[in-house]
Design a protein around this motif. Structure first.
Motif, short mmCIF file in Angstrom:
data_model
loop_
_atom_site.label_atom_id
_atom_site.label_comp_id
_atom_site.label_asym_id
_atom_site.label_seq_id
_atom_site.Cartn_x
_atom_site.Cartn_y
_atom_site.Cartn_z
N TYR A 140 0.97 -1.20 -0.04
CA TYR A 140 0.02 -0.11 0.11
C TYR A 140 0.69 1.34 0.11
O TYR A 140 0.58 2.27 -0.63
CB TYR A 140 -1.00 -0.12 1.21
N SER A 141 1.83 1.17 0.68
CA SER A 141 2.86 2.46 1.00
C SER A 141 3.52 2.55 -0.54
O SER A 141 3.50 3.81 -0.97
CB SER A 141 4.10 2.01 1.59
N GLU A 142 3.64 1.59 -1.24
CA GLU A 142 4.45 1.51 -2.59
C GLU A 142 3.29 2.33 -3.49
O GLU A 142 3.65 2.95 -4.27
CB GLU A 142 4.95 0.53 -3.12
N MET A 143 2.04 1.70 -3.51
CA MET A 143 0.98 2.52 -4.24
C MET A 143 0.76 3.92 -4.04
O MET A 143 0.43 4.54 -5.21
CB MET A 143 -0.26 1.57 -4.06
N VAL A 144 0.93 4.19 -2.60
CA VAL A 144 0.75 5.67 -2.59
C VAL A 144 1.72 6.50 -3.05
O VAL A 144 1.51 7.71 -3.70
CB VAL A 144 0.47 5.95 -0.96
N CYS A 145 2.87 5.87 -3.17
CA CYS A 145 4.01 6.81 -3.86
C CYS A 145 3.89 6.69 -5.48
O CYS A 145 4.78 7.74 -5.84
CB CYS A 145 5.37 6.02 -3.31
N SER A 146 3.17 6.11 -5.93
CA SER A 146 2.98 6.05 -7.24
C SER A 146 1.95 6.91 -7.74
O SER A 146 1.65 7.13 -9.05
CB SER A 146 2.58 4.54 -7.64
N LEU A 147 1.26 7.77 -7.04
CA LEU A 147 0.17 8.60 -7.35
C LEU A 147 0.59 9.95 -7.74
O LEU A 147 -0.13 10.73 -8.41
CB LEU A 147 -0.76 8.89 -6.15
N GLY A 148 1.86 10.30 -7.88
CA GLY A 148 2.51 11.51 -8.36
C GLY A 148 2.15 12.62 -7.43
O GLY A 148 2.32 13.69 -8.09
N LYS A 149 2.16 12.65 -6.36
CA LYS A 149 2.15 13.62 -5.28
C LYS A 149 3.21 13.65 -4.59
O LYS A 149 3.72 12.34 -4.18
CB LYS A 149 0.67 13.62 -4.69
N PRO A 150 3.45 14.68 -3.77
CA PRO A 150 4.68 14.59 -2.84
C PRO A 150 4.13 13.71 -1.39
O PRO A 150 2.92 13.79 -1.24
CB PRO A 150 4.89 16.04 -2.48
N VAL A 151 4.96 12.78 -1.09
CA VAL A 151 4.55 12.15 0.01
C VAL A 151 5.33 11.97 1.07
O VAL A 151 6.75 11.87 1.06
CB VAL A 151 4.40 10.43 -0.56
N LEU A 152 4.99 11.95 2.54
CA LEU A 152 5.71 11.75 3.68
C LEU A 152 5.08 10.73 4.70
O LEU A 152 4.02 10.80 4.73
CB LEU A 152 5.55 12.98 4.35
N PHE A 153 6.02 10.08 5.00
CA PHE A 153 5.70 8.97 6.04
C PHE A 153 6.15 9.21 7.33
O PHE A 153 7.27 9.71 7.47
CB PHE A 153 6.09 7.40 5.53
N PHE A 154 5.27 9.12 8.54
CA PHE A 154 5.88 9.22 9.84
C PHE A 154 6.26 7.82 9.93
O PHE A 154 5.22 7.07 10.44
CB PHE A 154 4.83 9.89 10.55
N ASP A 155 7.35 7.52 10.02
CA ASP A 155 7.96 6.26 9.97
C ASP A 155 7.32 5.31 8.96
O ASP A 155 6.50 5.65 7.90
CB ASP A 155 7.51 5.59 11.44
N SER A 156 7.93 4.15 8.84
CA SER A 156 7.49 3.24 7.55
C SER A 156 7.93 1.81 7.77
O SER A 156 8.33 1.46 9.17
CB SER A 156 8.39 3.72 6.37
N TYR A 157 7.32 0.93 6.97
CA TYR A 157 7.51 -0.56 7.20
C TYR A 157 8.92 -0.79 7.16
O TYR A 157 9.87 -0.19 6.75
CB TYR A 157 6.84 -1.37 6.07
N TYR A 158 9.35 -2.20 7.87
CA TYR A 158 10.78 -2.38 7.92
C TYR A 158 10.95 -3.62 6.86
O TYR A 158 10.16 -4.68 6.95
CB TYR A 158 10.95 -2.87 9.44
N SER A 159 11.73 -3.30 5.97
CA SER A 159 12.17 -4.35 5.06
C SER A 159 13.42 -3.94 4.25
O SER A 159 13.64 -3.25 3.38
CB SER A 159 11.13 -4.24 3.90
N PRO A 160 14.56 -4.56 4.96
CA PRO A 160 15.89 -4.25 4.58
C PRO A 160 16.11 -4.57 3.30
O PRO A 160 17.18 -3.99 2.43
CB PRO A 160 16.81 -4.90 5.64
N GLU A 161 15.62 -5.66 2.66
CA GLU A 161 15.83 -6.01 1.27
C GLU A 161 15.25 -5.17 0.23
O GLU A 161 15.46 -5.58 -0.97
CB GLU A 161 15.56 -7.63 1.23
#
Length: 348
Positions: A140-161
Motif C-alpha cells: 500500500y505504501s508503494e501504491m501511495v508513492c505511485s500517485l504522483g504527489k509529494p508523500v511523507l511517511f511518519f515512520d515506515s514498514y521495515y524491509s531491509p531487502e
C-alpha cells in the motif's frame, strides 16, 4: 518580463541569487536574512510570481507566502489516546494552517489496504500532498508513492531487502537513544535477566529500538534469552488478554522489560498488576515516546521523550518545500529525543 509563467529561477536570475536561496525565502525557512527575504518577496511581486501579484511593496517585509491547498493524511487506524500519533496529528494541522493549507484525514480500513484501494471519498485532483501515519503495509505504501504527489511517511514498514520508497520519511532516532537509555539502566544496577516486548518487524523504529536493546546487552556482557521476550506480530498486542497470557506463560519473568513504546509499557504494567506484580518493587519497566505523561503514570516511567510536536512542524515544512521545488529528491530525517530516567527502572 512577458513570460506566461514566472518561475523561481526567474526571480533568482533577477536578483543574482541561487534558486535554493529564493525557494527558502518564499517558503519562510528559518535563519534567512531579513533583507534577502524582503528582496525576494518584492521581486516576486514585480514579476507577478503566482499569488504574489497582489502584494503591496510596503507590506512585503511582513508577509509570509500562503498559497493554500489541501493535504491528505492517511491513517491506518485511529490512534489510541496515549499514542504519539495523536500529538503529531494535532501539531501537523496547526502548522499547515499557518500556510493556508487544510488537512483532510482518511481512515484506511483493512479491506482497502489489502486490496490497494484508495478511500472512497478521496479525490487525487483535490489534494496537494499525502502524509501517512501508522501505515506499515509495504504494497500500500508503494501504491501511495505511485500517485504522483509529494508523500511523507511518519515512520515506515521495515524491509531491509527492499528498495527505498520514493517518499520522505520522518522518524524518531531510536537505535542510539535506546542503547544509551538501556546502558544507563544496566550500569546502575547488576541485572542479568532482561527482556524485550514488541513486534521487532512492525516498523523501522521498532526494529531500530530492538537493535539498540541488543547492543546494550552486548556491551554490558548480558546474555540474550528469547524466553524473556514477547515479539509476536503487532496485531496480537491489540487483544486485551494477550500480554496477560503471554506473561503468565513465561517460565520465568526477567528483572527488566524494555517495551518498544510507552503504550506497550502501559499494557505490560496493567497485565503485571493483574498478576500481582508491581513495577519497581518486583520488576523494572522502560518504554519509548514519553506519551504516558498524560496519565497517572506521570514522572514514573523511564522512557525516551520524542519531539512529536516538532515532527508535525518539520513534516509541514518538508512537504511545502517539495511542493515548491518538486525536483528535490525525497529525504529521510531523524529527530533526536531525550532520555527520561524515572523510578520505573529503580528497584525500591
Amino acid at each position: 518580463m512577458n513570460k506566461e509563467r514566472v518561475t523561481i529561477q526567474d526571480i533568482a536570475d533577477a536578483l543574482g541569487l541561487s534558486r535554493t536561496t529564493v525557494s527558502k525565502a518564499l517558503n519562510g525557512a528559518p535563519h534567512m536574512p531579513e533583507k534577502t527575504i524582503n528582496n525576494v518577496l518584492e521581486m516576486a511581486r514585480k514579476l507577478n510570481y503566482k499569488q504574489f501579484s497582489y502584494f503591496n511593496a510596503a507590506d512585503a517585509p511582513s508577509i509570509i507566502p500562503k498559497k493554500g491547498g489541501t493535504f491528505a493524511l492517511f491513517a491506518n487506524y485511529i490512534p489510541e489516546h496515549f499514542h504519539i500519533a495523536t500529538s503529531i496529528m494535532a501539531s501537523l494541522e496547526q502548522e499547515m494552517r499557518k500556510y493556508g493549507y487544510s488537512l483532510t484525514i482518511y481512515m484506511l480500513n483493512p479491506d482497502d489496504v489489502q486490496s490497494l484501494h484508495l478511500p472512497e471519498n478521496f479525490r487525487l485532483d483535490q489534494i496537494d500532498a499525502i502524509l501517512c501515519i501508522e501505515l506499515f503495509n509495504k504494497a500500500y505504501s508503494e501504491m501511495v508513492c505511485s500517485l504522483g504527489k509529494p508523500v511523507l511517511f511518519f515512520d515506515s514498514y521495515y524491509s531491509p531487502e527492499s528498495s527505498p520508497l520514493n517518499a520522505n520519511i520522518l522518524l524518531m532516532e531510536s537505535r542510539c537513544s535506546t542503547f544509551r537509555m538501556m546502558n544507563e539502566i544496566l550500569s546502575a544496577q547488576p541485572l542479568s535477566k532482561v527482556g524485550f516486548i514488541g513486534d521487532v518487524c512492525h516498523c523501522i523504529s521498532f526494529h531500530e529500538r530492538y537493535e539498540g536493546f541488543l547492543n546494550a546487552l552486548n556491551i554490558r556482557g548480558i546474555p540474550f534469552h528469547e524466553s524473556y521476550c514477547i515479539k509476536d506480530e503487532d496485531h496480537y498486542f491489540q487483544d486485551p488478554l494477550f500480554l496477560y497470557d503471554a506473561l503468565g506463560n513465561m517460565p520465568e519473568l526477567p528483572e527488566l522489560f524494555f517495551c518498544a513504546n510507552d503504550l506497550l509499557a502501559w499494557k505490560t504494567i496493567a497485565a503485571l498488576k493483574q498478576m500481582g506484580i508491581q513495577v519497581s518493587q518486583d520488576i523494572l519497566i522502560c518504554g519509548f515516546d514519553d506519551t504516558l505523561s498524560l496519565t497517572p503514570m506521570d514522572n514514573t516511567l523511564t522512557t525516551v521523550q520524542t519531539p512529536s510536536q516538532e515532527m508535525g512542524i518539520l513534516a509541514t515544512r518538508i512537504i511545502l518545500n517539495q511542493i515548491e521545488s518538486p525536483y528535490l529528491p525525497p529525504v529521510t530525517l531523524y529527530l533526536n529525543g531525550k532520555i527520561k530516567m524515572r523510578t520505573s527502572t529503580l528497584f525500591r
